[in-house]
Write a protein that holds these residues in place. Structure first.
Motif, PDB file in Angstrom:
ATOM      1  N   SER A 134       0.858  -1.184   0.000  1.00 30.59           N
ATOM      2  CA  SER A 134       0.000   0.000   0.000  1.00 30.59           C
ATOM      3  C   SER A 134       0.892   1.231   0.000  1.00 30.59           C
ATOM      4  N   HIS A 135       1.465   1.509  -1.155  1.00 34.92           N
ATOM      5  CA  HIS A 135       2.373   2.665  -1.207  1.00 34.92           C
ATOM      6  C   HIS A 135       2.410   3.310  -2.588  1.00 34.92           C
ATOM      7  N   ASP A 137       5.159   5.757  -3.004  1.00 37.59           N
ATOM      8  CA  ASP A 137       6.589   6.056  -3.131  1.00 37.59           C
ATOM      9  C   ASP A 137       7.368   4.739  -3.156  1.00 37.59           C
TER      10      ASP A 137
END
Ligand SMILES: Nc1ncnc2c1ncn2[C@@H]1O[C@H](COP(=O)(O)OP(=O)(O)OP(=O)(O)O)[C@@H](O)[C@H]1O
Ligand SMILES: O=c1[nH]c(=O)c2[nH+]cn([C@@H]3O[C@H](COP(=O)(O)O)[C@@H](O)[C@H]3O)c2[nH]1
Ligand SMILES: NC(=O)CC[C@H](N)C(=O)O
Ligand SMILES: [Mg+2]
Length: 516
Positions: A134-135, A137
């Protein structure tokens, strides 16, 4: 009161929606942990520093102007550190500024983890397994102090280890159940890397808590309001074990309890739990105050204030009472200490929570570091009967917030009968334990019906049953249709004033469990 045992894990919160889950996973390993905001003053832990630190994920990007940073002092403890998602990114960013950047592709959901080194953090993790990402970056460049120990197709840095120090990081979320071996990874960190044993159990908690209560209370007296719910009952039982009859419990009939609830619960407290409890019938007072009140928040406030008055009267002539025991739980504490601040008030749940300031009593909150299911386990260990532990939650403001209009005795009588039919049928059909909570609401809607050739124009009962883990989110329970038909039939036939029954099929969010 401080229950922190010698061995524990500190979780520093960078604002992730999963931070509570990290704590739950660690606790499931029978290791005590606490969540604190990332900028917590670490001096408060000087006496008993943690044996390991977990840095949570978070919504910020490390390149944001006021991005939350790690307090470097955690490294002075010389204990293992595990950064999760943002936690990993901030570790990397502090090594090489600019090494974390926006990824071309956000990664949200399941991903295939490929293990490159399974010697410590990833011990016993298969070469390939599913993890939850869940990112937005990602780490573009990794300092030479770190080594990659796992990758995915999309993230060449999915897990890392420091070359010399026990510092680790993962880009995915081991605390989320979708990460199939997440529990094992956290176990590796907590047991093998931090060298902790799973010694924090309900039993050890009870022993140390009783000791602390005894020390704190001395010869003074403690008062505890019982609600018929699990939390206050566990608290009273703990305090009773500690100081015996220096405890006085009070169970108030506020006029908005369920059918037979006042007597049934009093009997259980006296006969099965052997708690020193005084029943106070204050129903007239409560119902008088509630007269004409329609607004849900006003109902809660009115009931909360009346509780304070009744408590006050109960101990007015006795100044040996110095403490009030309360069932505050960890989620309430986390919310109030979170650096994001308390979230918006949807409902003022903790309506009776304001007692002490007005009453000049010190608080005893023995379960303020526990989650609900942990409280249940402590209750079991204390010998509280299973049927009591599994009772559905019942709100402090009771049936008052289940009558969607002003509250009076005739309406309460109707609702009590309908609720009793619903709940007793759930029990009879072995469905009670299948749902997390079930309730009936009395709707101020009149509709036309026909009964025995006569026209009727009567009120409506709404039935609601939900499945849930913690009440924070919930789904409507898919109860069998023949069961619902039977309950509806009984309510319409047996409860005077009702000619229609509806079933609530909304989930939470966006609806809530109660209607008010
Ligand atoms: N009928 C009552 N008589 C006396 N005290 C009460 C009553 N109802 C609630 N209280 C007190 O107010 C506190 C808050 O009640 P509330 O039901 O809002 O809390 P809770 O978190 O649901 O706890 P519990 O699981 O014990 O019900 C309870 O822990 C209890 O101490
Ligand atoms: O002690 C309480 N005082 C309240 O004012 C209150 N309002 C809701 N509830 C209970 O909290 C859980 C979640 O409810 P909601 O989805 O309706 O917010 C459910 O279990 C509700 O029964 C209350 N409990
Ligand atoms: N879940 C997280 O910690 C996300 C970290 C960071 N905000 C990102 O989008 O990559
Ligand atoms: Mg309650």
């Amino acid at each position: 009161m401080q229950h922190r045992p010698q061995n524990w894990i500190l979780i520093l919160d960078f604002g992730s929606q999963y931070t509570q889950l990290i704590a739950r996973r660690v606790r499931e390993l029978n290791v005590y942990c606490e969540i604190h905001p990332f900028n917590k003053d670490l001096a408060t832990f000087a006496d008993n520093p943690p044996n390991g630190v977990i840095l949570s994920g978070g919504p910020s990007s490390v390149n944001d102007e006021n991005a939350p940073n790690i307090n470097e002092d955690i490294f002075n403890w010389d204990v293992p550190v595990l950064g999760i998602c943002y936690g990993l990114q901030i570790l990397a960013h502090n090594e090489i500024s600019g090494s974390v950047e926006k990824a071309d592709r956000r990664e949200f959901g399941r991903s295939e983890l490929i293990v490159d080194d399974n010697t410590d953090l990833l011990k016993e993790i298969p070469e390939e397994s599913v993890v939850w990402m869940s990112h937005g970056d990602h780490i573009k460049e990794l300092s030479s102090n770190y080594e990659v120990i796992a990758h995915t197709d999309n993230a060449h840095v999915a897990a890392v280890r420091h070359d010399e120090k026990p510092i680790y990081g993962v880009q995915f979320h081991p605390e989320v159940v979708h990460t199939v071996y997440g529990g094992q990874i956290l176990q590796n960190f907590v047991y093998s890397i931090c060298h902790l044993k799973g010694s924090w159990t309900a039993k050890s908690f009870i022993e140390s808590t009783i000791e602390e209560i005894r020390e704190k209370v001395g010869d003074d007296r403690v008062i505890c309001g019982l609600s018929g719910g699990v939390d206050s009952t566990v608290v009273a039982t703990l305090v009773h074990e500690a100081i015996g009859d220096q405890l006085q419990c009070i169970f108030v009939d506020n006029g908005v309890l369920r059918k037979n609830e006042f007597q049934d619960v009093l009997d259980i407290y006296e006969d099965q739990l052997h708690l020193p409890v005084k029943g106070i019938d204050a129903s007239d007072k409560f119902l008088e105050r509630l007269k004409g009140v329609v607004d849900p928040e006003m109902k809660r406030i009115t009931i909360g204030e009346t509780f304070i008055e009744v408590f006050d009267e109960a101990i007015a002539h006795d100044d040996s009472y110095k403490y009030l025991a309360q069932g505050t739980l960890y989620p309430d504490v986390i919310e109030s200490i979170s650096f994001k601040g308390p979230s918006a008030t949807i409902k003022s749940h903790h309506n009776v929570g304001g007692l002490p300031e007005e009453m000049n009593l010190d608080l005893i909150e023995p379960v303020r570091e526990l989650f609900k299911d942990e409280v249940r386990n402590v209750g079991r260990e204390l010998g509280i009967p299973e049927h009591f532990i599994k009772r559905h939650p019942f709100p402090g403001p009771g049936l008052a917030i289940r009558i969607i209009s002003d509250v009076d005795r005739p309406k309460l009588d109707i609702l009590r009968e309908a609720d009793d039919i619903f709940i007793s049928e759930l029990r009879k059909n072995d469905l009670y334990d299948e749902v997390w909570q079930a309730l009936a609401v009395l709707l101020p809607v009149q509709s036309v019906g026909v009964m025995g050739d006569e026209r009727t124009y009567e009120f409506t009962i709404g039935l609601r049953a939900v499945t849930s883990v913690d009440g924070m989110t919930a789904d409507w329970a898919h109860l069998p249709h023949p069961f619902l038909a039977h309950v509806s039939n009984r309510i319409i036939n047996e409860v005077r004033g009702i000619n229609r029954v509806v079933y609530d099929i909304s989930s939470k969010p966006p609806s809530t469990i109660e209607w008010e």
